[in-house]
Design a protein around this motif. Sequence first.
Motif, PDB file in Angstrom:
ATOM      1  N   ARG A   1       0.831  -1.204   0.000  1.00 55.92           N
ATOM      2  CA  ARG A   1       0.000   0.000   0.000  1.00 55.92           C
ATOM      3  C   ARG A   1       0.868   1.258   0.000  1.00 55.92           C
ATOM      4  O   ARG A   1       0.581   2.224  -0.725  1.00 55.92           O
ATOM      5  CB  ARG A   1      -0.914  -0.010   1.223  1.00 55.92           C
ATOM      6  CG  ARG A   1      -2.134  -0.916   1.073  1.00 55.92           C
ATOM      7  CD  ARG A   1      -2.931  -1.043   2.341  1.00 55.92           C
ATOM      8  NE  ARG A   1      -4.287  -1.509   2.073  1.00 55.92           N
ATOM      9  CZ  ARG A   1      -5.168  -1.831   3.002  1.00 55.92           C
ATOM     10  NH1 ARG A   1      -4.830  -1.755   4.288  1.00 55.92           N
ATOM     11  NH2 ARG A   1      -6.392  -2.223   2.675  1.00 55.92           N
ATOM     12  N   LEU A   2       1.932   1.244   0.778  1.00 56.02           N
ATOM     13  CA  LEU A   2       2.832   2.392   0.795  1.00 56.02           C
ATOM     14  C   LEU A   2       3.498   2.577  -0.564  1.00 56.02           C
ATOM     15  O   LEU A   2       3.658   3.709  -1.040  1.00 56.02           O
ATOM     16  CB  LEU A   2       3.885   2.210   1.889  1.00 56.02           C
ATOM     17  CG  LEU A   2       4.895   3.351   2.051  1.00 56.02           C
ATOM     18  CD1 LEU A   2       4.181   4.666   2.372  1.00 56.02           C
ATOM     19  CD2 LEU A   2       5.921   3.016   3.124  1.00 56.02           C
ATOM     20  N   LEU A   3       3.876   1.484  -1.199  1.00 54.36           N
ATOM     21  CA  LEU A   3       4.509   1.557  -2.518  1.00 54.36           C
ATOM     22  C   LEU A   3       3.556   2.174  -3.539  1.00 54.36           C
ATOM     23  O   LEU A   3       3.969   3.025  -4.355  1.00 54.36           O
ATOM     24  CB  LEU A   3       4.922   0.155  -2.963  1.00 54.36           C
ATOM     25  CG  LEU A   3       5.622   0.060  -4.331  1.00 54.36           C
ATOM     26  CD1 LEU A   3       6.938   0.825  -4.307  1.00 54.36           C
ATOM     27  CD2 LEU A   3       5.863  -1.402  -4.696  1.00 54.36           C
ATOM     28  N   LEU A   4       2.294   1.786  -3.520  1.00 51.85           N
ATOM     29  CA  LEU A   4       1.316   2.354  -4.444  1.00 51.85           C
ATOM     30  C   LEU A   4       1.113   3.839  -4.177  1.00 51.85           C
ATOM     31  O   LEU A   4       0.977   4.641  -5.114  1.00 51.85           O
ATOM     32  CB  LEU A   4      -0.013   1.601  -4.328  1.00 51.85           C
ATOM     33  CG  LEU A   4       0.004   0.140  -4.778  1.00 51.85           C
ATOM     34  CD1 LEU A   4      -1.373  -0.491  -4.580  1.00 51.85           C
ATOM     35  CD2 LEU A   4       0.435   0.010  -6.229  1.00 51.85           C
ATOM     36  N   SER A   5       1.101   4.208  -2.894  1.00 54.49           N
ATOM     37  CA  SER A   5       0.984   5.621  -2.551  1.00 54.49           C
ATOM     38  C   SER A   5       2.165   6.419  -3.072  1.00 54.49           C
ATOM     39  O   SER A   5       2.001   7.490  -3.670  1.00 54.49           O
ATOM     40  CB  SER A   5       0.877   5.788  -1.031  1.00 54.49           C
ATOM     41  OG  SER A   5       0.884   7.158  -0.669  1.00 54.49           O
ATOM     42  N   LEU A   6       3.371   5.896  -2.882  1.00 55.81           N
ATOM     43  CA  LEU A   6       4.566   6.590  -3.349  1.00 55.81           C
ATOM     44  C   LEU A   6       4.563   6.722  -4.870  1.00 55.81           C
ATOM     45  O   LEU A   6       4.971   7.759  -5.413  1.00 55.81           O
ATOM     46  CB  LEU A   6       5.818   5.847  -2.879  1.00 55.81           C
ATOM     47  CG  LEU A   6       6.071   5.871  -1.364  1.00 55.81           C
ATOM     48  CD1 LEU A   6       7.280   5.001  -1.014  1.00 55.81           C
ATOM     49  CD2 LEU A   6       6.289   7.299  -0.873  1.00 55.81           C
ATOM     50  N   TYR A   7       4.109   5.680  -5.564  1.00 59.26           N
ATOM     51  CA  TYR A   7       4.041   5.764  -7.024  1.00 59.26           C
ATOM     52  C   TYR A   7       3.071   6.865  -7.453  1.00 59.26           C
ATOM     53  O   TYR A   7       3.361   7.644  -8.375  1.00 59.26           O
ATOM     54  CB  TYR A   7       3.619   4.429  -7.627  1.00 59.26           C
ATOM     55  CG  TYR A   7       3.536   4.486  -9.139  1.00 59.26           C
ATOM     56  CD1 TYR A   7       4.665   4.259  -9.906  1.00 59.26           C
ATOM     57  CD2 TYR A   7       2.335   4.789  -9.781  1.00 59.26           C
ATOM     58  CE1 TYR A   7       4.609   4.333 -11.300  1.00 59.26           C
ATOM     59  CE2 TYR A   7       2.259   4.873 -11.170  1.00 59.26           C
ATOM     60  CZ  TYR A   7       3.400   4.638 -11.918  1.00 59.26           C
ATOM     61  OH  TYR A   7       3.351   4.724 -13.287  1.00 59.26           O
ATOM     62  N   ALA A   8       1.907   6.919  -6.804  1.00 60.94           N
ATOM     63  CA  ALA A   8       0.914   7.936  -7.167  1.00 60.94           C
ATOM     64  C   ALA A   8       1.451   9.342  -6.904  1.00 60.94           C
ATOM     65  O   ALA A   8       1.317  10.232  -7.754  1.00 60.94           O
ATOM     66  CB  ALA A   8      -0.383   7.704  -6.395  1.00 60.94           C
ATOM     67  N   PHE A   9       2.069   9.548  -5.744  1.00 65.22           N
ATOM     68  CA  PHE A   9       2.634  10.867  -5.447  1.00 65.22           C
ATOM     69  C   PHE A   9       3.785  11.198  -6.398  1.00 65.22           C
ATOM     70  O   PHE A   9       3.939  12.350  -6.813  1.00 65.22           O
ATOM     71  CB  PHE A   9       3.117  10.925  -3.996  1.00 65.22           C
ATOM     72  CG  PHE A   9       2.029  11.207  -3.003  1.00 65.22           C
ATOM     73  CD1 PHE A   9       1.290  12.384  -3.072  1.00 65.22           C
ATOM     74  CD2 PHE A   9       1.735  10.303  -1.989  1.00 65.22           C
ATOM     75  CE1 PHE A   9       0.273  12.650  -2.154  1.00 65.22           C
ATOM     76  CE2 PHE A   9       0.729  10.557  -1.070  1.00 65.22           C
ATOM     77  CZ  PHE A   9      -0.007  11.736  -1.151  1.00 65.22           C
ATOM     78  N   ALA A  10       4.592  10.200  -6.739  1.00 64.61           N
ATOM     79  CA  ALA A  10       5.691  10.426  -7.684  1.00 64.61           C
ATOM     80  C   ALA A  10       5.144  10.803  -9.064  1.00 64.61           C
ATOM     81  O   ALA A  10       5.704  11.675  -9.752  1.00 64.61           O
ATOM     82  CB  ALA A  10       6.569   9.185  -7.786  1.00 64.61           C
ATOM     83  N   THR A  11       4.058  10.165  -9.476  1.00 65.35           N
ATOM     84  CA  THR A  11       3.435  10.500 -10.753  1.00 65.35           C
ATOM     85  C   THR A  11       2.951  11.941 -10.759  1.00 65.35           C
ATOM     86  O   THR A  11       3.200  12.700 -11.712  1.00 65.35           O
ATOM     87  CB  THR A  11       2.252   9.553 -11.022  1.00 65.35           C
ATOM     88  OG1 THR A  11       2.725   8.214 -11.086  1.00 65.35           O
ATOM     89  CG2 THR A  11       1.559   9.907 -12.332  1.00 65.35           C
ATOM     90  N   ILE A  12       2.261  12.331  -9.700  1.00 62.10           N
ATOM     91  CA  ILE A  12       1.746  13.702  -9.601  1.00 62.10           C
ATOM     92  C   ILE A  12       2.901  14.706  -9.631  1.00 62.10           C
ATOM     93  O   ILE A  12       2.856  15.709 -10.364  1.00 62.10           O
ATOM     94  CB  ILE A  12       0.919  13.863  -8.310  1.00 62.10           C
ATOM     95  CG1 ILE A  12      -0.357  13.022  -8.386  1.00 62.10           C
ATOM     96  CG2 ILE A  12       0.574  15.339  -8.076  1.00 62.10           C
ATOM     97  CD1 ILE A  12      -1.092  12.893  -7.063  1.00 62.10           C
ATOM     98  N   SER A  13       3.946  14.440  -8.860  1.00 58.70           N
ATOM     99  CA  SER A  13       5.088  15.358  -8.801  1.00 58.70           C
ATOM    100  C   SER A  13       5.791  15.455 -10.148  1.00 58.70           C
ATOM    101  O   SER A  13       6.203  16.545 -10.577  1.00 58.70           O
ATOM    102  CB  SER A  13       6.075  14.891  -7.723  1.00 58.70           C
ATOM    103  OG  SER A  13       5.469  14.855  -6.454  1.00 58.70           O
TER     104      SER A  13
END
Length: 277
Positions: free
Chosen positions: A35-47
């Motif tokens: 779950r943390l990995l998916l969150s980091l991917y989503a935030f990385a995509t947005i950034s």
Amino acid sequence: MSKIYPLLGVPSPFDPTSRFATSWLLPPFLLASLRLLLSLYAFATISTIFAWDDSHRLAITSRQSFSYFTNLTYWGLAFYFLFAALHTFSYARTGKAWLGGWPRPLQAAHAVFYTTVVTFPFLVTLVFWAVLYRHPFPVVEEWWSNISQHALNSLFALFEILLPRTSPPPPLHIVCLVILLACYLALAYITHATEGFYPYSFLDPSKGSGRVIGYCFGILIASCIIFGIVWGVIWLRNLATQRLGLEGKFAVQRRKVDGLDVREEDVEMVEMQEESK
């Protein structure tokens, strides 16, 4: 007010067997990590999207991004997986999810948040590829960003549907989804009034008010159908895992029960069996 909480999926006690923080397949630490990995991917995509727009002198695109339902739901995915990871890590470490100690209004908000995460991404994917997509994207960055926001978003939702032990969302959550969609519709027209553009062309009444009404009702009906399918899949997942004896992977903690030192997972298995009766 207390009578409405059970209808929103917040009984008392709330989530006694930690369904939001456990999986029928994955141990808690692994579930939390994914779950943390998916969150980091989503935030990385947005950034990355913001940085790319800025580097190509498209800062106005970033400023207008919060007018788009796609972006709002993707932010929702990023924050949901972040908090879901924190709740799951706390459960894995202590045997009690952080969510269990929250005030009931926040527990209700998390339950509704979960429903949006397993419903809206499919709506975004359906509308984008069936209605909005017209031609291939000119650069790799646009391909990657659109695949991330309009395809992987549904895979993220599927992850939350299939792997955790969550129960099917309460029917009242349909009302919450409709209210959120109505709020977004209001936001779209506020955007036009203040910024001079419609986030989605099918909301432009100058092209025919009947067309706008048709799209709005079509999206509303699609949302209800998606909710029903998601509800059914989660119900079938719970039924199948119970029939196969895959009750769940619990945190291994020890506590005193009737003077005996027992494992927390054994206590939770008993509680879960009592809950199903």
